[in-house]
Design a protein around this motif. Structure first.
Motif, PDB file in Angstrom:
ATOM      1  N   ASN A  84       0.822  -1.210   0.000  1.00 28.69           N
ATOM      2  CA  ASN A  84       0.000   0.000   0.000  1.00 28.69           C
ATOM      3  C   ASN A  84       0.853   1.255   0.000  1.00 28.69           C
ATOM      4  OD1 ASN A  84      -2.353  -1.459   0.101  1.00 28.69           O
ATOM      5  ND2 ASN A  84      -2.579  -1.320   2.310  1.00 28.69           N
TER       6      ASN A  84
ATOM      7  N   PHE B 136       1.097   4.184  -2.849  1.00 28.72           N
ATOM      8  CA  PHE B 136       0.854   5.621  -2.665  1.00 28.72           C
ATOM      9  C   PHE B 136       1.938   6.453  -3.334  1.00 28.72           C
ATOM     10  CE2 PHE B 136      -1.885   4.770   1.177  1.00 28.72           C
ATOM     11  CZ  PHE B 136      -3.014   5.294   0.596  1.00 28.72           C
TER      12      PHE B 136
ATOM     13  N   ARG C 270       1.666   6.110  -7.185  1.00 30.76           N
ATOM     14  CA  ARG C 270       0.526   6.858  -7.698  1.00 30.76           C
ATOM     15  C   ARG C 270       0.823   8.351  -7.692  1.00 30.76           C
ATOM     16  NH1 ARG C 270      -5.108   6.245  -4.620  1.00 30.76           N
ATOM     17  NH2 ARG C 270      -3.951   7.511  -3.144  1.00 30.76           N
TER      18      ARG C 270
ATOM     19  N   ILE D 196       0.031  15.082  -3.406  1.00 31.74           N
ATOM     20  CA  ILE D 196       0.379  14.959  -1.991  1.00 31.74           C
ATOM     21  C   ILE D 196       0.621  13.494  -1.649  1.00 31.74           C
ATOM     22  CG2 ILE D 196      -0.354  15.561   0.356  1.00 31.74           C
ATOM     23  CD1 ILE D 196      -0.592  17.984  -1.302  1.00 31.74           C
ATOM     24  N   VAL D 197       1.766  13.219  -1.054  1.00 35.70           N
ATOM     25  CA  VAL D 197       2.039  11.858  -0.590  1.00 35.70           C
ATOM     26  C   VAL D 197       1.489  11.688   0.823  1.00 35.70           C
ATOM     27  CG1 VAL D 197       3.792  10.109  -0.167  1.00 35.70           C
ATOM     28  CG2 VAL D 197       4.123  11.800  -1.981  1.00 35.70           C
ATOM     29  N   SER D 198       1.786  12.638   1.695  1.00 34.96           N
ATOM     30  CA  SER D 198       1.214  12.567   3.036  1.00 34.96           C
ATOM     31  C   SER D 198       1.105  13.961   3.613  1.00 34.96           C
ATOM     32  CB  SER D 198       2.065  11.680   3.947  1.00 34.96           C
ATOM     33  OG  SER D 198       3.276  12.337   4.243  1.00 34.96           O
TER      34      SER D 198
END
Lengths: 203, 197
Positions: free
Chosen positions: B42, B46, B49, B123-125
């Motif tokens: 997962n 992320f 993507r 945005i990754v996080s």
């Protein structure tokens, strides 16, 4: 166990003994996660799961737990169920897990869980405790969902992320921010207490 | 209660606590280990993507197709993702981390081959306020940088016109400022991509 007892155990947390508006427990998460409905639904499911199963587990163990370490055992059991929820979300619903961030872990400190275990599961049979935990979770969930419904609708004009109100609607930013939670919770408590508690009586 | 033996008072609680702890740890550790691979997939997904989004590569969001697209068109050289798009053009994507209002924001910033025009931002996080600052993840916000050249100035939500203006988010001024600074830093440092080549 009398059938009346089951019904009473199940119904009390939905009305007169509601954990949120009668016992005023679990307020922190009520304020924190109610600005979007989908967060609220997942959080509620997590709390229902944790409450029901940790009440049941502690009730099973209640005679084996020495009373001086009971709180440690309770916290350990609660934390285990919360971590199960966290890991399952992380593995299977990663987008939701990212949105909820630290809130799932904070179920551990949700006072409703510890409160129901101390007040109910320590004195009652496992089956009845499971019902009590589950019903308290439902009682918590429906209050949150009502609050989240109004906060998301008024704050952003959406429900579950879908646009409900047209472009003429200007979102009330304050509804999405923490103060909106305080306002909505206070209004909800006011209405609920009018409905469930008669004027002048302590019942 | 005074008649309690030493065992009941001192040893028994420790034994019970130890047993409960071992049981709880066994359950959580087993669950953690059985899902570990999935969780890592997962996280990888992320990042992949985000790289594809920043490079402006269309994908359907399914893990399998994102992985396939990434394997086909992306190579990593000195922390810069070189993305070859299906039409043959090249995009450079780098990760940049900057302070947000509540915590660090990790962003993938994509550049076209002139190294000044942005091809996308994703945005990754982030850990901003849900419903306010967290709206930096929404497509209208990240999408406004596509094809623009920085450094950017912040204007009120919905009023950006000039090439270097970016819409702020109403109610999340601090997050918007933080995000502007991160993007501007990425823009200012973009020549390092060229040096790296």
């Amino acid at each position: 166990m009398a059938p009346g007892m089951v019904k009473k155990t199940f119904l009390a947390p939905l009305g007169k003994d509601n954990p949120v508006f009668a016992q005023i427990l679990g307020i922190c998460s009520t304020l924190a996660v109610t600005n979007k409905l989908d967060n609220t639904v997942v959080m509620s499911l997590g709390v229902i799961f944790t409450l029901a199963l940790s009440s049941w587990t502690i009730s099973l163990l209640r005679k084996a737990i020495p009373s001086r370490i009971r709180m440690m055992v309770e916290t350990m059991v609660i934390a285990t169920y919360v971590i199960i929820v966290d890991i399952v979300l992380k593995a299977f619903y990663p987008d939701m897990w990212r949105q909820l961030g630290p809130y799932v872990g904070l179920i551990i400190t949700n006072c409703i869980v510890m409160g129901r275990i101390e007040a109910f599961a320590m004195q009652n049979k496992p089956s009845l405790s499971l019902i009590d935990g589950f019903a308290s979770g439902i009682g918590y969930a429906y209050v949150l969902l009502v609050i989240a419904f109004f906060r998301e609708l008024l704050g952003t004009g959406t429900l579950f992320g879908f646009q409900i109100l047209g472009s003429w609607w200007t979102g009330w930013a304050i509804m999405v921010m923490p103060p909106g939670g305080f306002f909505m919770l206070a209004i909800f408590m006011w209405i609920a207490r009018e409905a469930f508690f008669k004027e002048g009586s302590n019942e | 209660m005074k008649t309690q033996s030493f065992y009941t008072r001192r040893i028994h609680p420790i034994v019970v606590m130890a047993l409960v702890s071992i049981a709880c740890i066994l359950v959580t550790a087993t669950l953690h280990l059985t899902t570990l691979e999935r969780v890592q997939t997962n996280e990888q997904f992320f990042v992949w993507r985000s790289v594809l989004d920043a490079a402006g590569v269309d994908h359907d969001g399914q893990p399998a197709s994102v992985a396939a697209l990434f394997e086909d068109g992306v190579s990593v050289q000195q922390d810069i993702y070189h993305v070859e798009r299906p039409d043959g053009s090249l995009r450079y994507v780098r990760q940049i981390i900057g302070p947000g209002l509540w915590g660090p924001i990790t962003v993938m910033v994509g550049f076209e081959d002139d190294l000044t025009t942005l091809s996308g931002v994703s945005i990754v996080s982030q850990n901003e306020t849900p419903g306010l600052g967290a709206r930096i993840e929404e497509a209208w916000f990240t999408g406004q940088f596509i094809g623009r050249q920085g450094p950017f100035r912040m204007v009120e939500e919905g009023t950006s016109e000039a090439d270097d203006e970016m819409d702020a988010i109403t109610g999340a001024t601090r997050t918007s400022e933080a995000f502007r600074d991160i993007i501007n830093r990425a823009v200012a440092e973009s020549d390092s991509i060229a040096r790296g080549q």
